[in-house]
Design a protein around this motif. Structure first.
Motif, PDB file in Angstrom:
ATOM      1  N   GLY A 223       0.815  -1.213   0.000  1.00 54.68           N
ATOM      2  CA  GLY A 223       0.000   0.000   0.000  1.00 54.68           C
ATOM      3  C   GLY A 223       0.843   1.254   0.000  1.00 54.68           C
ATOM      4  N   TRP A 224       1.925   1.236   0.817  1.00 55.33           N
ATOM      5  CA  TRP A 224       2.793   2.415   0.857  1.00 55.33           C
ATOM      6  C   TRP A 224       3.458   2.642  -0.492  1.00 55.33           C
ATOM      7  CZ3 TRP A 224       8.088   2.909   0.142  1.00 55.33           C
ATOM      8  CH2 TRP A 224       8.635   4.156   0.481  1.00 55.33           C
ATOM      9  N   VAL A 225       3.889   1.510  -1.135  1.00 52.40           N
ATOM     10  CA  VAL A 225       4.528   1.643  -2.452  1.00 52.40           C
ATOM     11  C   VAL A 225       3.533   2.198  -3.465  1.00 52.40           C
ATOM     12  CG1 VAL A 225       5.510   0.336  -4.367  1.00 52.40           C
ATOM     13  CG2 VAL A 225       6.238  -0.144  -2.028  1.00 52.40           C
ATOM     14  N   LEU A 226       2.296   1.706  -3.449  1.00 54.46           N
ATOM     15  CA  LEU A 226       1.288   2.201  -4.387  1.00 54.46           C
ATOM     16  C   LEU A 226       0.984   3.678  -4.143  1.00 54.46           C
ATOM     17  CD1 LEU A 226      -1.178  -0.835  -4.439  1.00 54.46           C
ATOM     18  CD2 LEU A 226       0.483  -0.171  -6.195  1.00 54.46           C
ATOM     19  N   ILE A 227       0.835   4.036  -2.864  1.00 56.35           N
ATOM     20  CA  ILE A 227       0.543   5.444  -2.550  1.00 56.35           C
ATOM     21  C   ILE A 227       1.711   6.331  -2.946  1.00 56.35           C
ATOM     22  CG2 ILE A 227       0.162   7.057  -0.655  1.00 56.35           C
ATOM     23  CD1 ILE A 227      -1.419   4.847   0.743  1.00 56.35           C
ATOM     24  N   ALA A 228       2.952   5.877  -2.657  1.00 51.65           N
ATOM     25  CA  ALA A 228       4.126   6.672  -3.024  1.00 51.65           C
ATOM     26  C   ALA A 228       4.224   6.833  -4.540  1.00 51.65           C
ATOM     27  CB  ALA A 228       5.389   6.017  -2.474  1.00 51.65           C
ATOM     28  N   ALA A 229       3.947   5.727  -5.278  1.00 53.00           N
ATOM     29  CA  ALA A 229       4.004   5.819  -6.741  1.00 53.00           C
ATOM     30  C   ALA A 229       2.926   6.758  -7.268  1.00 53.00           C
ATOM     31  CB  ALA A 229       3.842   4.419  -7.348  1.00 53.00           C
ATOM     32  N   ARG A 230       1.735   6.687  -6.637  1.00 51.19           N
ATOM     33  CA  ARG A 230       0.651   7.574  -7.073  1.00 51.19           C
ATOM     34  C   ARG A 230       0.999   9.033  -6.806  1.00 51.19           C
ATOM     35  NH1 ARG A 230      -5.696   7.146  -5.212  1.00 51.19           N
ATOM     36  NH2 ARG A 230      -6.445   8.924  -6.456  1.00 51.19           N
ATOM     37  N   ARG A 231       1.547   9.283  -5.635  1.00 46.63           N
ATOM     38  CA  ARG A 231       1.941  10.660  -5.324  1.00 46.63           C
ATOM     39  C   ARG A 231       3.035  11.149  -6.268  1.00 46.63           C
ATOM     40  NH1 ARG A 231       2.203  10.515   1.329  1.00 46.63           N
ATOM     41  NH2 ARG A 231      -0.077  10.497   1.662  1.00 46.63           N
ATOM     42  N   ARG A 232       3.968  10.241  -6.599  1.00 44.32           N
ATOM     43  CA  ARG A 232       5.028  10.634  -7.511  1.00 44.32           C
ATOM     44  C   ARG A 232       4.459  10.967  -8.877  1.00 44.32           C
ATOM     45  NH1 ARG A 232       7.968   6.805  -6.474  1.00 44.32           N
ATOM     46  NH2 ARG A 232       7.391   5.372  -8.174  1.00 44.32           N
ATOM     47  N   ARG A 233       3.527  10.129  -9.356  1.00 46.46           N
ATOM     48  CA  ARG A 233       2.898  10.432 -10.646  1.00 46.46           C
ATOM     49  C   ARG A 233       2.104  11.735 -10.570  1.00 46.46           C
ATOM     50  NH1 ARG A 233       1.803   4.847 -10.503  1.00 46.46           N
ATOM     51  NH2 ARG A 233      -0.362   5.271  -9.877  1.00 46.46           N
ATOM     52  N   THR A 234       1.448  11.942  -9.439  1.00 45.76           N
ATOM     53  CA  THR A 234       0.680  13.196  -9.299  1.00 45.76           C
ATOM     54  C   THR A 234       1.605  14.393  -9.358  1.00 45.76           C
ATOM     55  OG1 THR A 234      -0.993  12.051  -7.971  1.00 45.76           O
ATOM     56  CG2 THR A 234      -0.904  14.454  -7.813  1.00 45.76           C
ATOM     57  N   ARG A 235       2.755  14.291  -8.668  1.00 51.75           N
ATOM     58  CA  ARG A 235       3.705  15.409  -8.700  1.00 51.75           C
ATOM     59  C   ARG A 235       4.275  15.603 -10.091  1.00 51.75           C
ATOM     60  NH1 ARG A 235       5.218  13.212  -3.589  1.00 51.75           N
ATOM     61  NH2 ARG A 235       6.913  12.062  -4.583  1.00 51.75           N
ATOM     62  N   GLN A 236       4.540  14.468 -10.794  1.00 50.37           N
ATOM     63  CA  GLN A 236       5.066  14.583 -12.148  1.00 50.37           C
ATOM     64  C   GLN A 236       4.051  15.252 -13.070  1.00 50.37           C
ATOM     65  OE1 GLN A 236       6.020  10.542 -13.058  1.00 50.37           O
ATOM     66  NE2 GLN A 236       8.067  10.610 -12.097  1.00 50.37           N
ATOM     67  N   ILE A 237       2.780  14.826 -12.911  1.00 48.12           N
ATOM     68  CA  ILE A 237       1.737  15.441 -13.740  1.00 48.12           C
ATOM     69  C   ILE A 237       1.597  16.921 -13.413  1.00 48.12           C
ATOM     70  CG2 ILE A 237      -0.740  15.461 -14.203  1.00 48.12           C
ATOM     71  CD1 ILE A 237      -0.701  12.428 -13.811  1.00 48.12           C
ATOM     72  N   ALA A 238       1.640  17.240 -12.092  1.00 46.07           N
ATOM     73  CA  ALA A 238       1.516  18.644 -11.693  1.00 46.07           C
ATOM     74  C   ALA A 238       2.661  19.479 -12.254  1.00 46.07           C
ATOM     75  CB  ALA A 238       1.462  18.749 -10.167  1.00 46.07           C
TER      76      ALA A 238
ATOM     77  N   ALA B 139       4.396  18.755 -14.924  1.00 50.13           N
ATOM     78  CA  ALA B 139       4.215  18.854 -16.377  1.00 50.13           C
ATOM     79  C   ALA B 139       3.156  19.902 -16.724  1.00 50.13           C
ATOM     80  CB  ALA B 139       3.824  17.496 -16.948  1.00 50.13           C
ATOM     81  N   VAL B 140       2.052  19.916 -15.956  1.00 48.16           N
ATOM     82  CA  VAL B 140       1.004  20.912 -16.200  1.00 48.16           C
ATOM     83  C   VAL B 140       1.538  22.304 -15.944  1.00 48.16           C
ATOM     84  CG1 VAL B 140      -1.225  21.747 -15.390  1.00 48.16           C
ATOM     85  CG2 VAL B 140      -0.869  19.294 -15.774  1.00 48.16           C
ATOM     86  N   ALA B 141       2.284  22.446 -14.825  1.00 50.53           N
ATOM     87  CA  ALA B 141       2.846  23.762 -14.506  1.00 50.53           C
ATOM     88  C   ALA B 141       3.809  24.213 -15.602  1.00 50.53           C
ATOM     89  CB  ALA B 141       3.548  23.711 -13.148  1.00 50.53           C
ATOM     90  N   ALA B 142       4.630  23.250 -16.076  1.00 47.78           N
ATOM     91  CA  ALA B 142       5.578  23.601 -17.138  1.00 47.78           C
ATOM     92  C   ALA B 142       4.836  23.987 -18.408  1.00 47.78           C
ATOM     93  CB  ALA B 142       6.525  22.430 -17.395  1.00 47.78           C
ATOM     94  N   ALA B 143       3.753  23.249 -18.702  1.00 47.69           N
ATOM     95  CA  ALA B 143       2.984  23.569 -19.905  1.00 47.69           C
ATOM     96  C   ALA B 143       2.341  24.941 -19.784  1.00 47.69           C
ATOM     97  CB  ALA B 143       1.927  22.492 -20.137  1.00 47.69           C
ATOM     98  N   ARG B 144       1.825  25.232 -18.594  1.00 44.95           N
ATOM     99  CA  ARG B 144       1.225  26.548 -18.394  1.00 44.95           C
ATOM    100  C   ARG B 144       2.278  27.654 -18.515  1.00 44.95           C
ATOM    101  NH1 ARG B 144      -2.709  25.298 -13.189  1.00 44.95           N
ATOM    102  NH2 ARG B 144      -4.335  24.167 -14.390  1.00 44.95           N
ATOM    103  N   ALA B 145       3.436  27.404 -17.925  1.00 44.21           N
ATOM    104  CA  ALA B 145       4.506  28.413 -18.027  1.00 44.21           C
ATOM    105  C   ALA B 145       4.924  28.605 -19.468  1.00 44.21           C
ATOM    106  CB  ALA B 145       5.695  27.983 -17.170  1.00 44.21           C
TER     107      ALA B 145
END
Length: 359
Positions: free
Chosen positions: A311-326, A328-334
Motif C-alpha cells: 500500500g505504501w509503495v502504491l501510494i508513493a508511486a501515485r503521489r510521484r505520478r501526481t507530482r510529475q503530472i503537476a 508537467a502541467v505547470a511547465a505547460a502553463r509556463a
C-alpha cells in the motif's frame, strides 16, 4: 536375574504372549495355556468379573475356575492382588512380589498352589472378608493364577518370566459415595499455521485424578477464547476409560483452527461419568483447570506488513505520478504564458506604428 510380570487387560486378564517361536530342543516341554474365570461350585456362570456390594465386616464365599487347556498337568500359584490405573488408563495388578493392602489382602484361599490335570478345570473356593473399618466406595483387584518359567534372552542370559492370568474383582463397600474427578498439571501449547488465512492448533495435556471413592469414567472438554471472550470455541475429546479411586491417567486434547488472538485463555474440564450400570445421582461437578497461553499471529502480522508495504509503495508511486503530472502541467502553463508573452511582444510594434502612418 530379571523378572517380568505380564498381565493383559480386558474383562478377563490374558496370559502374556509367548516369545517368538524357536525350534524346540529335544527335551523342550509343550506349551501350556490356561484361563481364570468367575465360577460356582458346579462351574463358570458367565460372570465377566467378581462383583460384590457388601457392608463393612461382611464376608462372602465364592468360586474361581482355573482351566488347564494343555495336554499335561499344570501347577500354578493362586492369589489375589490390588488393582491400579496405569498412566495410559489401563487396568493392572500389583507385581507378584508386592504385598496387597486393599481388596487383594481380604481374599483367602485354602492353599496357594493348585495343580490342574491336563484339559481339566478346578472350581476353587475362596472367602472375601471386608474389614470392619473398610472405607466406603469401590475397591478393585483381581484373582491371579501365575506360572513362573525360565528362558534365555538374545544374549544368552537366564530370564525368569511370570506369566499371569486373572479375573477382576470389583467390590463396593456400602456407605457415603463421593464421586469426584480433578484436573491437574494442565499444560497447553499453541502451534501456529504457516497459512495466514488458517488458525493454529491448541494442544492440552493434563492429568485426570480420581479423588473420590468410586470408579469413574470421564468426558474431557477443551475451551479457548481470546481477550474479552473473542473467538470462543470448545471441543469434546474421546471419553476416558474407568479410573479407579486414587488412580490417575494422562490425556491429551487437541483443538484445530484456533484463531491466534495474541493471548488465549484455555479451560480444560472432565465431566465424571458412570461406569457400567452405576447411577450418579446427583451428577458430580466437572473437574476444571485454566491457564493462559500466547498465540502470536506471526503469519498474519507478516501478511499485514506486506500489505502495508504494498500500500505504501502504491501510494508513493501515485503521489510521484501526481507530482510529475503537476510539474508537467505547470511547465505547460509556463510555456503557454511565455509563448503568449512572445506573441504579444511581436505584435506591439505594429500597433505603435499604426497612428503615425495615419497622420
Amino acid at each position: 536375574m530379571r523378572l517380568f510380570a505380564a498381565i493383559a487387560t480386558g474383562i478377563v486378564l490374558l496370559a502374556a504372549a509367548p516369545a517368538p517361536p524357536r525350534p524346540p530342543a529335544p527335551s523342550a516341554q509343550p506349551a501350556v495355556t490356561w484361563g481364570v474365570t468367575p465360577s460356582t461350585a458346579k462351574g463358570p456362570n458367565g460372570r465377566p468379573a467378581f462383583t460384590y456390594k457388601l457392608d463393612p465386616g461382611a464376608a462372602v464365599t465364592d468360586y474361581v475356575a482355573v482351566t488347564n487347556h494343555s495336554a499335561r498337568p499344570l501347577t500354578v500359584n493362586l492369589y489375589a492382588s490390588d488393582a491400579f490405573t496405569t498412566a495410559q488408563g489401563g487396568f493392572d495388578l500389583l507385581a507378584g512380589g508386592q504385598k496387597p493392602t486393599d481388596v487383594g489382602a481380604w481374599v483367602r484361599f485354602t492353599g496357594g498352589t493348585v495343580t490342574v490335570p491336563s484339559t481339566s478345570r478346578l472350581d476353587i473356593p475362596f472367602t472375601l472378608t471386608v474389614p470392619g473399618n473398610a472405607t466406603p466406595g469401590d475397591h478393585a483387584g483381581g484373582i491371579v493364577a501365575s506360572l513362573a518359567t525360565t528362558s534365555a534372552d538374545a544374549q544368552g542370559n537366564h530370564v525368569a518370566v511370570d506369566h499371569r492370568v486373572g479375573a477382576r474383582i470389583y467390590l463396593r463397600v456400602t456407605g457415603e459415595l463421593q464421586p469426584a474427578l480433578t484436573v491437574e498439571n494442565l499444560r497447553v501449547r499453541h502451534t501456529g499455521s504457516l497459512n495466514p488465512l488458517a488458525g493454529g492448533t491448541l494442544t492440552a495435556t493434563y492429568t485426570v485424578r480420581n479423588t473420590g471413592n468410586i470408579r469413574l469414567a470421564g468426558q474431557p472438554t477443551l475451551a479457548a477464547a481470546g481477550p474479552f471472550g473473542l473467538g470462543r470455541r470448545s471441543v469434546d475429546a474421546a471419553a476416558l476409560p474407568e479410573i479407579l479411586p486414587g488412580g490417575e491417567l494422562t490425556t491429551t486434547v487437541r483443538m484445530t483452527d484456533v484463531p491466534p488472538l495474541f493471548r488465549l485463555t484455555t479451560s480444560s474440564a472432565v465431566k465424571p461419568a458412570a461406569v457400567g450400570d452405576q447411577v450418579l445421582d446427583p451428577q458430580p461437578t466437572a473437574g476444571t483447570a485454566r491457564v493462559s497461553v500466547w498465540a502470536v499471529p506471526w503469519p498474519q502480522l507478516v501478511l499485514l506488513a506486506l500489505l502495508a508495504l504494498v500500500g505504501w509503495v502504491l501510494i508513493a508511486a501515485r503521489r510521484r505520478r501526481t507530482r510529475q503530472i503537476a510539474r508537467a502541467v505547470a511547465a505547460a502553463r509556463a510555456e503557454g504564458r511565455a509563448e503568449a508573452s512572445r506573441e504579444t511582444n511581436n505584435r506591439q510594434p505594429d500597433i505603435d506604428r499604426a497612428p503615425r502612418d495615419a497622420g
